[in-house]
Design a protein around this motif. Structure first.
Motif, PDB file in Angstrom:
ATOM      1  N   THR A 188       0.822  -1.223   0.000  1.00  0.00           N
ATOM      2  CA  THR A 188       0.000   0.000   0.000  1.00  0.00           C
ATOM      3  C   THR A 188       0.851   1.267   0.000  1.00  0.00           C
ATOM      4  O   THR A 188       0.591   2.219   0.739  1.00  0.00           O
ATOM      5  N   HIS A 251       8.904   2.064   2.028  1.00  0.00           N
ATOM      6  CA  HIS A 251       7.551   2.006   2.580  1.00  0.00           C
ATOM      7  C   HIS A 251       7.543   2.476   4.042  1.00  0.00           C
ATOM      8  O   HIS A 251       6.685   3.272   4.441  1.00  0.00           O
ATOM      9  N   TRP A 330      -0.624  -6.400   7.100  1.00  0.00           N
ATOM     10  CA  TRP A 330       0.636  -5.691   6.912  1.00  0.00           C
ATOM     11  C   TRP A 330       0.937  -4.701   8.036  1.00  0.00           C
ATOM     12  O   TRP A 330       2.068  -4.586   8.502  1.00  0.00           O
ATOM     13  N   GLU A 331      -0.053  -3.958   8.481  1.00  0.00           N
ATOM     14  CA  GLU A 331       0.200  -2.914   9.468  1.00  0.00           C
ATOM     15  C   GLU A 331       0.754  -3.503  10.772  1.00  0.00           C
ATOM     16  O   GLU A 331       1.756  -3.020  11.318  1.00  0.00           O
ATOM     17  N   THR A 332       0.100  -4.550  11.270  1.00  0.00           N
ATOM     18  CA  THR A 332       0.564  -5.167  12.513  1.00  0.00           C
ATOM     19  C   THR A 332       1.856  -5.940  12.289  1.00  0.00           C
ATOM     20  O   THR A 332       2.724  -5.982  13.171  1.00  0.00           O
ATOM     21  N   ALA A 335       4.569  -3.522  12.604  1.00  0.00           N
ATOM     22  CA  ALA A 335       4.774  -3.169  14.014  1.00  0.00           C
ATOM     23  C   ALA A 335       5.653  -4.230  14.680  1.00  0.00           C
ATOM     24  O   ALA A 335       6.576  -3.905  15.450  1.00  0.00           O
TER      25      ALA A 335
END
Length: 527
Positions: A188, A251, A330-332, A335
């Motif tokens: 993204t 990214h 993807w976001e987690t 992290a």
């Protein structure tokens, strides 16, 4: 007071240098004193002045993509232990420059940084370039690749070694650009950010051999990502795996300098494959390794002398990344990625227990249950698009029928059937997709398989078949695109021993619109 310290220390350094350098010319003396002064500035965190001792274009390249590393005081020099191990080494800078190596031009100098404060030795080569009346710091590639030709693609400046021009082709360049767009979509990365990448471009150095990479990157490897200049180096073109590294950092934008290898390398293989094998092929191989317990999950977490070799651990790590991305999103996942990152020293100190606790926190489960779930994920043997399937699929058009070899297609699949004469080996290679654009091009993968056979030049694809395996190869992009191995997944639908007959099929999209035709193929039997 800070500037007084600078002056006093610089004077001491220059005095120490005065003996033993009488034979050096004035420019060389100036360069060495500049190098010592630079480390002096770093030691006192006078970064603005330290930056002023670098070639401006080198600093611009280091900053052009906007990637920043936490706790790195000066990004253009972040590959040097003087920067990435700054806190541990800064007090030893005064005695750190040992030798000066001669180069084949007076316009550049090479100076060795060498410190052994305790048991570990830190070595690095600095390069300096003459501009005007003074020497300035720059990147090693500015010396070694100064006469290489350059080709531009949508997202890359490809610097080609003079003896590697035949290994560059437009099919591969276009595939590399498409890879960037595909990864950007998966991660993204916005279109506006992608436009920045298109304008600034990634420098790709196509090297002749490992020796070139060793010189330019201070490492012995087939590929390397220079986090200082955000350039990639490889003996192969295209090398999707190494390109994935700067794309991930682009990214994330701001991130720690180092990451645990199983996540860093596993993510790169998950996105781009490796060793001239596509990502789906290596994911399938990684699942086989975990399914058969050739590699255990625990052995991936912390590098050690007792773990399996890298060519086994990285496909297995890619499967672990695949599992984490599916479970976390993807976001987690990123992290988690950041939590298992830090300085080189911090990452080296991470224990297996600490890593397990981090994974358990994000997956919200106990480690024993996580192990069972990852193994079940591998046991499921999901096909990732890099598979060739054993057996028969319904097709509606015959493309080729030649002495026991039948190739047919449907809208979705290409079917390969081969019946060898009784008593002979069912070994065959089908070449197709001949292109004038490839007539003067080389493929390291094809040359490795067929010892530079001139009859094969110009063909883009091949299907190689024997009773144990079948593979689809793209010689323009130098990749094994899809594979089936009987020993990995035994299936009697692949090879009928009594009939000496092989059947298999694969996704038609893997052929990039190029299909086998009677007037555009070459068949080798017994290979």
């Amino acid at each position: 007071m800070k500037y007084v310290c600078h002056a006093m220390l610089s004077s001491m350094l220059l005095l120490a240098l005065s003996s033993g350098v009488s034979a050096q010319n004035d420019l060389t003396k100036e360069a060495r004193s500049t190098a010592f002064y630079y480390l002096d500035l770093l030691a006192f965190r006078n970064i603005e002045s330290a930056e002023g001792l670098w070639v401006p274009s080198a600093v611009e390249r280091a900053n052009r993509l906007g990637i920043e590393y936490e706790n790195i005081i000066f990004k253009p020099d972040c590959n040097s232990p003087a920067v990435y191990c700054y806190d541990q080494l800064k007090e030893y800078f005064v005695n750190s420059l040992r030798t000066q190596s001669p180069l084949d031009t007076d316009a550049f100098l090479k100076i060795k940084f060498d410190i052994k404060p305790h048991e570990k030795r830190y070595e690095y080569f600095y390069y300096m370039q003459l501009s005007g009346e003074y020497f300035w710091f720059t990147f090693a590639e500015d010396y070694y690749a100064r006469e290489w030709s350059t080709r531009k693609t949508k997202f890359f400046r490809v610097h080609v070694h003079p003896r590697m021009s035949a290994h560059y082709n437009d099919f591969a360049a276009n595939a590399l650009d498409r890879f960037v767009e595909t990864v950007a979509e998966r991660l993204t990365i916005s279109k506006d950010r992608l436009k920045i990448l298109e304008e600034q471009k990634i420098d790709y150095f196509l090297c002749e051999r490992q020796y070139d990479i060793d010189n330019m990157c201070n490492t012995k490897a087939d590929n390397f990502y220079n986090q200082a200049s955000d350039a990639v180096f490889s003996v192969n073109f295209p090398d999707f795996q190494i390109v994935a590294r700067p794309l991930v950092n682009f990214h994330l934008q701001t991130l720690p300098y180092a990451t645990v290898p199983f996540l860093r390398d596993g993510l790169a293989v998950y996105l781009g494959g490796s060793w001239q094998r596509s990502a789906p092929v290596l994911l399938d191989f990684g699942e086989y390794l975990l399914h058969n317990r050739v590699v255990e999950i625990d052995s991936l977490l912390v590098p050690s002398d007792s773990v399996p070799p890298f060519d086994l651990t990285s496909p297995a790590s890619a499967v672990l990344v695949d599992y984490l991305v599916q479970k976390l999103g993807w976001e987690t996942f990123f992290a988690q990625y950041r939590e298992l990152s830090g300085s080189v020293t911090d990452v080296d100190k991470l224990s297996a227990l600490t890593i397990k606790r981090s994974l358990a926190k994000y997956l919200k489960d106990e480690w024993r249950n996580i192990i069972a779930a990852i193994n079940a994920h591998a046991d499921n043997r999901d096909m990732h698009g890099g598979a060739i399937f054993p057996g028969i699929i319904k097709t509606n058009k015959k493309l080729l029928n030649d002495s026991g070899l039948v190739v047919s297609r449907s809208d979705d699949w290409v079917q390969i059937e081969y019946t060898a004469p009784a008593g002979s080996k069912p070994d065959l290679a089908l070449f197709f997709g001949k292109s004038k654009e490839l007539f003067d091009k080389k493929s390291s993968l094809r040359d490795e398989q067929y010892d530079r056979d001139p009859n094969l030049i110009g063909y883009r694809f091949s299907v190689r078949v024997d009773k144990n395996e079948i593979g689809l190869y793209d010689y323009a992009t130098n990749q094994l695109v899809a594979k089936y191995v009987y020993d990995f997944d035994p299936d009697d639908n692949y090879y009928d021993k009594k009939k000496n007959h092989i059947t298999a099929y694969f996704d038609i999209r893997l052929l990039d619109g190029i299909l086998p035709q009677k007037d555009d193929c070459l068949i080798l039997r017994g290979n």
